[in-house]
Write a protein that holds these residues in place. Structure first.
Motif: not given
Length: 208
Positions: A48-56
Motif C-alpha cells: 500500500h505504501f511502496p515509498e515506505g515510511k515517509e509516505a505513510l
C-alpha cells in the motif's frame, strides 16, 4: 460505495502510524511495529505504501490535519456558538483548546500533536514531511482566519491573528505535556480570548 478490503487495510496502517507517532514519535516508530499495531498482514505496508515510511508518515499527518479541521468545524457549529452572534470570536478556539486539554489529560500526558512531533523530528531531514506539516498547519490557520474575518476582522489581520492562535495552542500543548498539567492550555485559552475579544470578554467555562 463499499470500502474495499485493501482500502480498509491502508486506513488501518495510517491510523496505526498516527497513534504510534503520538505515543512514540516518528523516529521511534518502526514499520514492523506499525504493521503489528494495525493487525495488518505482513508485506501489506509496502504493497500500500511502496515509498515506505515517509509516505505513510505523510498520510498520518494528513489524517491528523483533517481531524483537527473537523474539530474546528464542530466547535464553530455548536448550537450556542459564534454563529448565533451570542459569543465572541475566541469562543470557538476556547472550545477547541478545552477538547485538546481533556485529550492530553486523559492520555496521562502521553499524547500530543503529531504534526508538531513530525515537524520537530523530521522538518530538517525530509522535505516531503516538512511540506506535509506546513500544509497541515496552513489547513488550520485558514479556517481560523476565515472565522475571524466573519467576525469583522480584515482578512490580512485575521490571517496574522490565526497564525498566532495556532502557534499558541501548539506551544501550550508541548508545555502541558512537559509540566504534566493542562494549566498551560487553560492559560492559552484565556490569552486567546483576550487577544481576539478584548479585556472585557467573558471567557467560557471549561467542560467538566
Amino acid at each position: 460505495m463499499t470500502e474495499t478490503k485493501g482500502a480498509r487495510t491502508s486506513a488501518r496502517l495510517v491510523e496505526a502510524m498516527l497513534e504510534l507517532i503520538q505515543a512514540r514519535g516518528y523516529a521511534g516508530t518502526g514499520l514492523n511495529t506499525v504493521v503489528e499495531h494495525a493487525g495488518a498482514p505482513k508485506g501489506s505496508l509496502y504493497f500500500h505504501f511502496p515509498e515506505g515510511k515517509e509516505a505513510l508518515g505523510e498520510r498520518a499527518v494528513e489524517l491528523a490535519a483533517g481531524r483537527f479541521r473537523d474539530l474546528l468545524a464542530e466547535s464553530a457549529a455548536a448550537p450556542d456558538g459564534p454563529a448565533t452572534g451570542a459569543e465572541g470570536a475566541g469562543a470557538v478556539v476556547w472550545r477547541v483548546i478545552d477538547v485538546l486539554a481533556r485529550m492530553v489529560e486523559d492520555s496521562d500526558y502521553q499524547l500530543g500533536c503529531p504534526v508538531s512531533v513530525v515537524t520537530l523530528e523530521m522538518g530538517a531531514q525530509s522535505e516531503r514531511l516538512r511540506d506535509a506539516c506546513a500544509n497541515a498547519f496552513d489547513s488550520w490557520i485558514t479556517p481560523v482566519a476565515d472565522h475571524l474575518a466573519a467576525h469583522g476582522r480584515p482578512l490580512p489581520e485575521a490571517r496574522v491573528l490565526a497564525t498566532a492562535v495556532v502557534s499558541t495552542v501548539e506551544g501550550a500543548m508541548i508545555v502541558s505535556r512537559a509540566q504534566r498539567s493542562v494549566e498551560p492550555l487553560r492559560c492559552a485559552a484565556h490569552a486567546v480570548t483576550l487577544l481576539l475579544d478584548g479585556p472585557d470578554a467573558t471567557t467560557p467555562k471549561a467542560a467538566s
